[in-house]
Design a protein around this motif. Structure first.
Motif, PDB file in Angstrom:
ATOM      1  N   PRO A  44       0.835  -1.211   0.000  1.00  0.00           N
ATOM      2  CA  PRO A  44       0.000   0.000   0.000  1.00  0.00           C
ATOM      3  C   PRO A  44       0.864   1.252   0.000  1.00  0.00           C
ATOM      4  N   GLN A  45       0.473   2.222  -0.817  1.00  0.00           N
ATOM      5  CA  GLN A  45       1.325   3.397  -1.022  1.00  0.00           C
ATOM      6  C   GLN A  45       1.677   4.114   0.277  1.00  0.00           C
ATOM      7  N   LYS A  46       0.759   4.139   1.242  1.00  0.00           N
ATOM      8  CA  LYS A  46       1.027   4.850   2.490  1.00  0.00           C
ATOM      9  C   LYS A  46       2.139   4.191   3.306  1.00  0.00           C
ATOM     10  N   HIS A  47       2.449   2.906   3.039  1.00  0.00           N
ATOM     11  CA  HIS A  47       3.519   2.202   3.750  1.00  0.00           C
ATOM     12  C   HIS A  47       4.763   2.019   2.878  1.00  0.00           C
ATOM     13  N   PHE A  48       4.777   2.642   1.703  1.00  0.00           N
ATOM     14  CA  PHE A  48       5.846   2.404   0.731  1.00  0.00           C
ATOM     15  C   PHE A  48       7.227   2.738   1.295  1.00  0.00           C
ATOM     16  N   HIS A  49       7.418   3.952   1.763  1.00  0.00           N
ATOM     17  CA  HIS A  49       8.746   4.381   2.224  1.00  0.00           C
ATOM     18  C   HIS A  49       9.137   3.701   3.534  1.00  0.00           C
ATOM     19  N   SER A  50       8.201   3.513   4.444  1.00  0.00           N
ATOM     20  CA  SER A  50       8.533   2.858   5.718  1.00  0.00           C
ATOM     21  C   SER A  50       8.917   1.396   5.483  1.00  0.00           C
ATOM     22  N   PHE A  51       8.260   0.737   4.540  1.00  0.00           N
ATOM     23  CA  PHE A  51       8.599  -0.656   4.224  1.00  0.00           C
ATOM     24  C   PHE A  51      10.024  -0.762   3.680  1.00  0.00           C
ATOM     25  N   ILE A  52      10.391   0.137   2.779  1.00  0.00           N
ATOM     26  CA  ILE A  52      11.746   0.116   2.225  1.00  0.00           C
ATOM     27  C   ILE A  52      12.785   0.301   3.327  1.00  0.00           C
ATOM     28  N   ASN A  53      12.542   1.226   4.240  1.00  0.00           N
ATOM     29  CA  ASN A  53      13.493   1.473   5.329  1.00  0.00           C
ATOM     30  C   ASN A  53      13.635   0.247   6.224  1.00  0.00           C
ATOM     31  N   GLU A  54      12.547  -0.432   6.537  1.00  0.00           N
ATOM     32  CA  GLU A  54      12.612  -1.607   7.404  1.00  0.00           C
ATOM     33  C   GLU A  54      13.350  -2.757   6.726  1.00  0.00           C
ATOM     34  N   VAL A  55      13.129  -2.946   5.435  1.00  0.00           N
ATOM     35  CA  VAL A  55      13.823  -4.014   4.710  1.00  0.00           C
ATOM     36  C   VAL A  55      15.323  -3.733   4.647  1.00  0.00           C
ATOM     37  N   GLU A  56      15.689  -2.487   4.414  1.00  0.00           N
ATOM     38  CA  GLU A  56      17.107  -2.126   4.380  1.00  0.00           C
ATOM     39  C   GLU A  56      17.755  -2.318   5.747  1.00  0.00           C
ATOM     40  N   THR A  57      17.018  -2.033   6.816  1.00  0.00           N
ATOM     41  CA  THR A  57      17.553  -2.211   8.166  1.00  0.00           C
ATOM     42  C   THR A  57      17.829  -3.682   8.455  1.00  0.00           C
ATOM     43  N   ALA A  58      17.033  -4.579   7.901  1.00  0.00           N
ATOM     44  CA  ALA A  58      17.205  -6.013   8.132  1.00  0.00           C
ATOM     45  C   ALA A  58      18.345  -6.611   7.319  1.00  0.00           C
ATOM     46  N   SER A  59      18.966  -5.843   6.439  1.00  0.00           N
ATOM     47  CA  SER A  59      20.050  -6.357   5.600  1.00  0.00           C
ATOM     48  C   SER A  59      21.409  -5.990   6.186  1.00  0.00           C
ATOM     49  N   VAL A  60      22.451  -6.632   5.648  1.00  0.00           N
ATOM     50  CA  VAL A  60      23.824  -6.327   6.069  1.00  0.00           C
ATOM     51  C   VAL A  60      24.356  -5.111   5.330  1.00  0.00           C
ATOM     52  N   LYS A  61      24.007  -5.025   4.039  1.00  0.00           N
ATOM     53  CA  LYS A  61      24.530  -3.937   3.208  1.00  0.00           C
ATOM     54  C   LYS A  61      23.553  -3.647   2.080  1.00  0.00           C
ATOM     55  N   VAL A  62      23.346  -2.363   1.792  1.00  0.00           N
ATOM     56  CA  VAL A  62      22.512  -1.938   0.662  1.00  0.00           C
ATOM     57  C   VAL A  62      23.433  -1.731  -0.537  1.00  0.00           C
ATOM     58  N   ILE A  63      23.345  -2.635  -1.494  1.00  0.00           N
ATOM     59  CA  ILE A  63      24.201  -2.550  -2.676  1.00  0.00           C
ATOM     60  C   ILE A  63      23.672  -1.504  -3.654  1.00  0.00           C
TER      61      ILE A  63
END
Length: 296
Positions: A122-141
């Motif tokens: 859902p568009q209202k969660h678009f940016h927050s979802f991206i931030n949470e997924v990046e936080t769960a990773s080791v490195k953003v390539i």
């Protein structure tokens, strides 16, 4: 004298009333004249079946409509554990009310994994979802976020849809009143074409709404797992069993070696005896030739 003054005042009041009435009539006439051309211009804007293009409604709808933007994101992430991160993303998508439209997994090594996930959020969660997924990773390539503003196209489609609806209603009314077969066929053909165009407009409008309401996020996960060797447990070493097995293998190897030698000697004995006799005779002849006595 007083009567003359009263007559003059009365005449003056009557003249003023007539003057005001004349101005109101002239003003109403000018307003009517100005409305005439506007009405005729609107008639010129009507289509063949009386549908009118209402530019004022179009502009008002465009100004009052919120901006409609289709968001897309592409993420390339390095993760410690592919399966754990994938499960986290799937759970997060379900919690936010989104859904997964594509999932793939690749094995890049003995224990290394990678894969792709394409999800709708859902568009209202678009940016927050991206931030949470990046936080769960080791490195953003890599990270790419883009938006496509489709507000003008959406408003234009709705305006065209309203016009087609008007044409459809008029064709239906004509169809009910038609008596001749050729008129029925012509109106039915036009009605079918208009209804097909309405379906196409509705499909495009629905497509834009779905993509605006749900943003697309494509995620590439690459696992970077470091395997550290651990000490084996003593009970799993089996030292005595392995030593005994090695000893028996060695004994069996020696027995096998001598067995092969014995088999070769027995099997080649006729040839070996013949070679020995021939060699012994040759040796005797050589000794006699050199006048040397033979020593047994």
């Amino acid at each position: 004298m007083k009567n003359i003054i009263r007559v003059i005042v009365f005449v003056f009041i009557i003249s003023m009333l007539f003057a005001c009435s004349g101005r109101e009539q002239s003003q109403s006439s000018s307003d009517y004249a100005s409305e005439g051309p506007m009405e005729s211009s609107e008639e010129k804007a009507s289509d063949g079946y009386g549908g009118q293009a209402d530019d004022s409604v179009h502009n008002r709808s465009y100004n009052e409509t919120e901006r409609m933007v289709i968001y897309n994101a592409n993420l390339s992430l390095e993760v410690k554990d592919f399966q754990v991160t994938e499960a986290f993303i799937q759970e997060k998508v379900a919690t936010l009310g989104g859904y997964i439209i594509e999932s793939s997994i690749y094995h890049t090594g003995t224990d290394q994994m990678s894969g792709n996930l394409v999800v709708k959020i859902p568009q209202k969660h678009f940016h927050s979802f991206i931030n949470e997924v990046e936080t769960a990773s080791v490195k953003v390539i890599d990270r790419t976020v883009s938006g496509n503003d489709v507000t003008e196209e959406f408003v234009d489609l709705e305006s065209r849809l309203r016009s087609k609806r008007v044409v459809e209603e008029r064709l239906l009314s004509f169809l009910e009143k038609a008596e001749k077969t050729e008129d029925l066929l012509k109106i039915s053909s036009d009605l079918g074409r208009v209804q097909e165009e309405i379906e196409q407009l509705l499909g495009r409008i629905q497509y834009l709404k779905n993509n605006v309401d749900f943003s697309t996020v494509s995620i590439y996960l690459n696992e970077n797992k470091i395997n550290v060797a651990t000490l084996q447990e003593t009970e799993n070493l089996n030292t005595w069993v392995k030593a005994k097995s090695l000893f028996m293998d060695s004994v069996n190897g020696i027995i096998s070696f001598f067995s092969v030698i014995i088999v070769l000697m027995i099997g080649l004995s006729p040839i070996l005896v013949s070679v020995f006799i021939v060699g012994f005779v040759i040796l005797l002849l050589l000794r006699k030739k050199n006048n040397k006595p033979f020593e047994g």
